[in-house]
Design an enzyme around this catalytic site. Sequence first.
Site, mmCIF file in Angstrom:
data_model
loop_
_atom_site.group_PDB
_atom_site.id
_atom_site.type_symbol
_atom_site.label_atom_id
_atom_site.label_comp_id
_atom_site.label_asym_id
_atom_site.label_seq_id
_atom_site.Cartn_x
_atom_site.Cartn_y
_atom_site.Cartn_z
ATOM 1 N N HIS A 1 -14.393 1.664 -0.491
ATOM 2 C CA HIS A 1 -13.314 0.714 -0.202
ATOM 3 C C HIS A 1 -12.184 1.337 0.594
ATOM 4 O O HIS A 1 -11.106 0.768 0.686
ATOM 5 C CB HIS A 1 -12.753 0.137 -1.511
ATOM 6 C CG HIS A 1 -13.727 -0.756 -2.191
ATOM 7 N ND1 HIS A 1 -13.588 -1.135 -3.501
ATOM 8 C CD2 HIS A 1 -14.864 -1.334 -1.765
ATOM 9 C CE1 HIS A 1 -14.597 -1.923 -3.835
ATOM 10 N NE2 HIS A 1 -15.384 -2.038 -2.791
ATOM 11 N N ASN B 1 -17.654 2.934 -20.127
ATOM 12 C CA ASN B 1 -16.519 2.061 -19.840
ATOM 13 C C ASN B 1 -15.678 1.857 -21.097
ATOM 14 O O ASN B 1 -16.101 2.214 -22.208
ATOM 15 C CB ASN B 1 -17.052 0.714 -19.313
ATOM 16 C CG ASN B 1 -16.057 0.024 -18.406
ATOM 17 O OD1 ASN B 1 -15.559 0.590 -17.443
ATOM 18 N ND2 ASN B 1 -15.725 -1.225 -18.748
ATOM 19 N N CYS C 1 -6.190 2.886 13.459
ATOM 20 C CA CYS C 1 -5.502 2.225 14.578
ATOM 21 C C CYS C 1 -6.325 1.031 15.050
ATOM 22 O O CYS C 1 -7.510 1.171 15.397
ATOM 23 C CB CYS C 1 -5.309 3.221 15.726
ATOM 24 S SG CYS C 1 -4.508 2.480 17.152
ATOM 25 N N TYR D 1 0.832 -1.223 0.000
ATOM 26 C CA TYR D 1 0.000 0.000 0.000
ATOM 27 C C TYR D 1 0.860 1.264 0.000
ATOM 28 O O TYR D 1 0.469 2.294 -0.542
ATOM 29 C CB TYR D 1 -1.013 -0.037 1.153
ATOM 30 C CG TYR D 1 -2.145 -0.983 0.828
ATOM 31 C CD1 TYR D 1 -2.157 -2.292 1.322
ATOM 32 C CD2 TYR D 1 -3.139 -0.622 -0.071
ATOM 33 C CE1 TYR D 1 -3.160 -3.186 0.963
ATOM 34 C CE2 TYR D 1 -4.142 -1.505 -0.436
ATOM 35 C CZ TYR D 1 -4.143 -2.793 0.075
ATOM 36 O OH TYR D 1 -5.112 -3.675 -0.311
ATOM 37 N N GLU E 1 -14.894 -1.058 -22.235
ATOM 38 C CA GLU E 1 -15.502 -2.206 -22.936
ATOM 39 C C GLU E 1 -16.690 -2.663 -22.104
ATOM 40 O O GLU E 1 -16.824 -2.287 -20.941
ATOM 41 C CB GLU E 1 -14.481 -3.351 -23.025
ATOM 42 C CG GLU E 1 -14.074 -3.826 -21.646
ATOM 43 C CD GLU E 1 -12.683 -4.443 -21.602
ATOM 44 O OE1 GLU E 1 -12.028 -4.554 -22.628
ATOM 45 O OE2 GLU E 1 -12.274 -4.786 -20.486
HETATM 46 P P1 NAD Z 1 -16.130 -10.256 -3.297
HETATM 47 O O1 NAD Z 1 -15.833 -9.871 -4.677
HETATM 48 O O2 NAD Z 1 -15.583 -11.561 -2.832
HETATM 49 O O3 NAD Z 1 -17.731 -10.219 -3.090
HETATM 50 C C1 NAD Z 1 -18.335 -9.318 -2.158
HETATM 51 C C2 NAD Z 1 -19.590 -10.001 -1.637
HETATM 52 O O4 NAD Z 1 -20.521 -10.142 -2.701
HETATM 53 C C3 NAD Z 1 -19.307 -11.375 -1.086
HETATM 54 O O5 NAD Z 1 -20.139 -11.591 0.049
HETATM 55 C C4 NAD Z 1 -19.745 -12.291 -2.228
HETATM 56 O O6 NAD Z 1 -20.300 -13.511 -1.735
HETATM 57 C C5 NAD Z 1 -20.876 -11.511 -2.876
HETATM 58 N N1 NAD Z 1 -20.960 -11.823 -4.306
HETATM 59 C C6 NAD Z 1 -19.920 -12.108 -5.124
HETATM 60 N N2 NAD Z 1 -20.389 -12.362 -6.366
HETATM 61 C C7 NAD Z 1 -21.739 -12.211 -6.311
HETATM 62 C C8 NAD Z 1 -22.795 -12.338 -7.269
HETATM 63 N N3 NAD Z 1 -22.550 -12.682 -8.544
HETATM 64 N N4 NAD Z 1 -24.083 -12.097 -6.875
HETATM 65 C C9 NAD Z 1 -24.322 -11.745 -5.596
HETATM 66 N N5 NAD Z 1 -23.386 -11.623 -4.639
HETATM 67 C C10 NAD Z 1 -22.107 -11.863 -5.018
HETATM 68 O O7 NAD Z 1 -15.561 -9.121 -2.390
HETATM 69 P P2 NAD Z 1 -15.183 -9.340 -0.870
HETATM 70 O O8 NAD Z 1 -14.282 -10.486 -0.715
HETATM 71 O O9 NAD Z 1 -16.453 -9.302 -0.062
HETATM 72 O O10 NAD Z 1 -14.367 -7.973 -0.634
HETATM 73 C C11 NAD Z 1 -15.120 -6.924 0.020
HETATM 74 C C12 NAD Z 1 -14.759 -5.686 -0.652
HETATM 75 O O11 NAD Z 1 -13.355 -5.430 -0.449
HETATM 76 C C13 NAD Z 1 -15.002 -5.791 -2.155
HETATM 77 O O12 NAD Z 1 -15.930 -4.774 -2.505
HETATM 78 C C14 NAD Z 1 -13.650 -5.553 -2.727
HETATM 79 O O13 NAD Z 1 -13.777 -4.671 -3.841
HETATM 80 C C15 NAD Z 1 -12.904 -4.807 -1.627
HETATM 81 N N6 NAD Z 1 -11.458 -4.934 -1.844
HETATM 82 C C16 NAD Z 1 -10.687 -3.829 -1.867
HETATM 83 C C17 NAD Z 1 -9.337 -3.960 -2.143
HETATM 84 C C18 NAD Z 1 -8.472 -2.753 -2.249
HETATM 85 O O14 NAD Z 1 -7.266 -2.881 -2.326
HETATM 86 N N7 NAD Z 1 -9.111 -1.604 -2.289
HETATM 87 C C19 NAD Z 1 -8.770 -5.221 -2.335
HETATM 88 C C20 NAD Z 1 -9.603 -6.315 -2.287
HETATM 89 C C21 NAD Z 1 -10.969 -6.190 -2.033
HETATM 90 N N1 APR Z 2 -11.490 4.383 -19.587
HETATM 91 C C1 APR Z 2 -12.615 3.750 -19.179
HETATM 92 N N2 APR Z 2 -12.636 2.505 -18.649
HETATM 93 C C2 APR Z 2 -11.449 1.877 -18.518
HETATM 94 C C3 APR Z 2 -10.225 2.463 -18.905
HETATM 95 C C4 APR Z 2 -10.281 3.779 -19.465
HETATM 96 N N3 APR Z 2 -9.178 4.411 -19.868
HETATM 97 N N4 APR Z 2 -9.236 1.572 -18.659
HETATM 98 C C5 APR Z 2 -9.815 0.465 -18.135
HETATM 99 N N5 APR Z 2 -11.150 0.649 -18.066
HETATM 100 C C6 APR Z 2 -12.153 -0.291 -17.571
HETATM 101 C C7 APR Z 2 -11.828 -1.753 -17.883
HETATM 102 O O1 APR Z 2 -12.401 -2.105 -19.145
HETATM 103 C C8 APR Z 2 -12.531 -2.475 -16.725
HETATM 104 O O2 APR Z 2 -13.856 -2.804 -17.081
HETATM 105 O O3 APR Z 2 -12.176 -0.178 -16.173
HETATM 106 C C9 APR Z 2 -12.556 -1.437 -15.604
HETATM 107 C C10 APR Z 2 -11.583 -1.753 -14.480
HETATM 108 O O4 APR Z 2 -12.078 -2.918 -13.845
HETATM 109 P P1 APR Z 2 -11.269 -3.503 -12.595
HETATM 110 O O5 APR Z 2 -9.830 -3.531 -12.886
HETATM 111 O O6 APR Z 2 -11.975 -4.766 -12.191
HETATM 112 O O7 APR Z 2 -11.474 -2.410 -11.444
HETATM 113 P P2 APR Z 2 -12.770 -2.195 -10.566
HETATM 114 O O8 APR Z 2 -14.010 -2.555 -11.326
HETATM 115 O O9 APR Z 2 -12.667 -0.836 -9.986
HETATM 116 O O10 APR Z 2 -12.565 -3.286 -9.371
HETATM 117 C C11 APR Z 2 -13.545 -3.256 -8.301
HETATM 118 O O11 APR Z 2 -12.271 -4.858 -7.001
HETATM 119 O O12 APR Z 2 -10.257 -5.661 -6.228
HETATM 120 C C12 APR Z 2 -11.337 -4.899 -5.916
HETATM 121 O O13 APR Z 2 -11.411 -3.168 -4.368
HETATM 122 C C13 APR Z 2 -10.944 -3.495 -5.638
HETATM 123 O O14 APR Z 2 -12.192 -1.484 -6.011
HETATM 124 C C14 APR Z 2 -11.720 -2.662 -6.653
HETATM 125 C C15 APR Z 2 -12.858 -3.569 -7.006
HETATM 126 ZN ZN ZN Z 3 -4.461 4.314 18.503
#
Ligand code: NAD
Ligand code: APR
Ligand code: ZN
Length: 242
Positions: free
Chosen positions: A114, A208, A122, A61, A210
């Site tokens: 997120h 998006n 903390c 991070y 795509e």
């Molecule tokens: P996940 O993708 O595993 O799914 C979130 C929840 O939705 C889970 O309870 C899962 O059972 C449910 N779910 C998944 N697919 C589904 C579907 N097709 N229909 C209905 N429900 C569905 O995410 P997680 O493990 O719960 O993670 C929680 C959050 O943490 C997520 O939103 C993820 O984006 C976020 N996250 C953030 C980071 C980061 O670095 N910012 C990294 C990893 C995860």
């Molecule tokens: N303009 C528009 N869309 C774009 C561009 C661009 N220049 N470049 C990439 N994309 C689109 C891709 O086509 C894809 O559909 O952005 C999307 C990115 O998807 P992910 O990489 O899955 O990111 P995101 O949808 O934000 O992931 C959701 O998953 O791992 C967790 O917490 C994490 O917040 C993240 C969550």
């Molecule tokens: Zn503290």
Amino acid sequence: MGERFDHIVILTGAGISAESGLDTFRDKGRDGGGIWSGHAVEDVATPDAFRRNPTLVHNFYNMRRRAARAAEPNDAHHALARLEACYPGDVQIITQNVDDLHERAGSRNLIHMHGELRKRRCTACGSIEISDSDLSVHTSCAACLTQGSLRPHIVWFGEIPLDLADITRHLDACDLFLSIGTSGTVYPAAGFVDIVRQNPDALTVELNLEPSAGETKFQQKIYGKAREIVPSYVNQLLQSYV
Ligand code: NAD
Ligand code: APR
Ligand code: ZN
């Protein structure tokens, strides 16, 4: 278009920050998928990973925080800030992103579901601090002075995203839902469009690079680079409300 919307809700994902140089999570054809390249999600983005190897997680991070700090908001971020400033109806952004590019472009009505790279929490006293500096197991909490108790204020896999009650209230009131730069593969964000569609009068639009996993759920779809299609769509909204 030509109608006026009262509550615009905008979901953004990693794609809106891609043209600011920040990796996405699941870009097709990426080795290991963008941000994760070189790391397994299980090793850097789960509570268990942090328990097992806090230094690896802090370094992952710290690297992302430095990259976000070196990035600049792009025209898509600026267009959404202009929409919030100039549109007569409410404009609320819900972002899955943990960078601060929306804030730096001027957006204020913003929920980070997120968490945020600039915040640390903390695990001893629960306080949340804002800082751009690196975190390590030697960093002490400014509130309770405990050493090694700080974690990134990031929602990891397996954890519950933030502000879901607030988010649901915005989705229930929404009459225009824009989904920008997200693959629609991670819940609960991927299910927000289903909540909006319970209102038959609401318009849902996907902008998006795509088609996302949820593309069939959207009434309108605009594909291209966010820094091109988002300003163009915002200009149409600003020119067309009556
Ligand atoms: P996940 O993708 O595993 O799914 C979130 C929840 O939705 C889970 O309870 C899962 O059972 C449910 N779910 C998944 N697919 C589904 C579907 N097709 N229909 C209905 N429900 C569905 O995410 P997680 O493990 O719960 O993670 C929680 C959050 O943490 C997520 O939103 C993820 O984006 C976020 N996250 C953030 C980071 C980061 O670095 N910012 C990294 C990893 C995860
Ligand atoms: N303009 C528009 N869309 C774009 C561009 C661009 N220049 N470049 C990439 N994309 C689109 C891709 O086509 C894809 O559909 O952005 C999307 C990115 O998807 P992910 O990489 O899955 O990111 P995101 O949808 O934000 O992931 C959701 O998953 O791992 C967790 O917490 C994490 O917040 C993240 C969550
Ligand atoms: Zn503290």
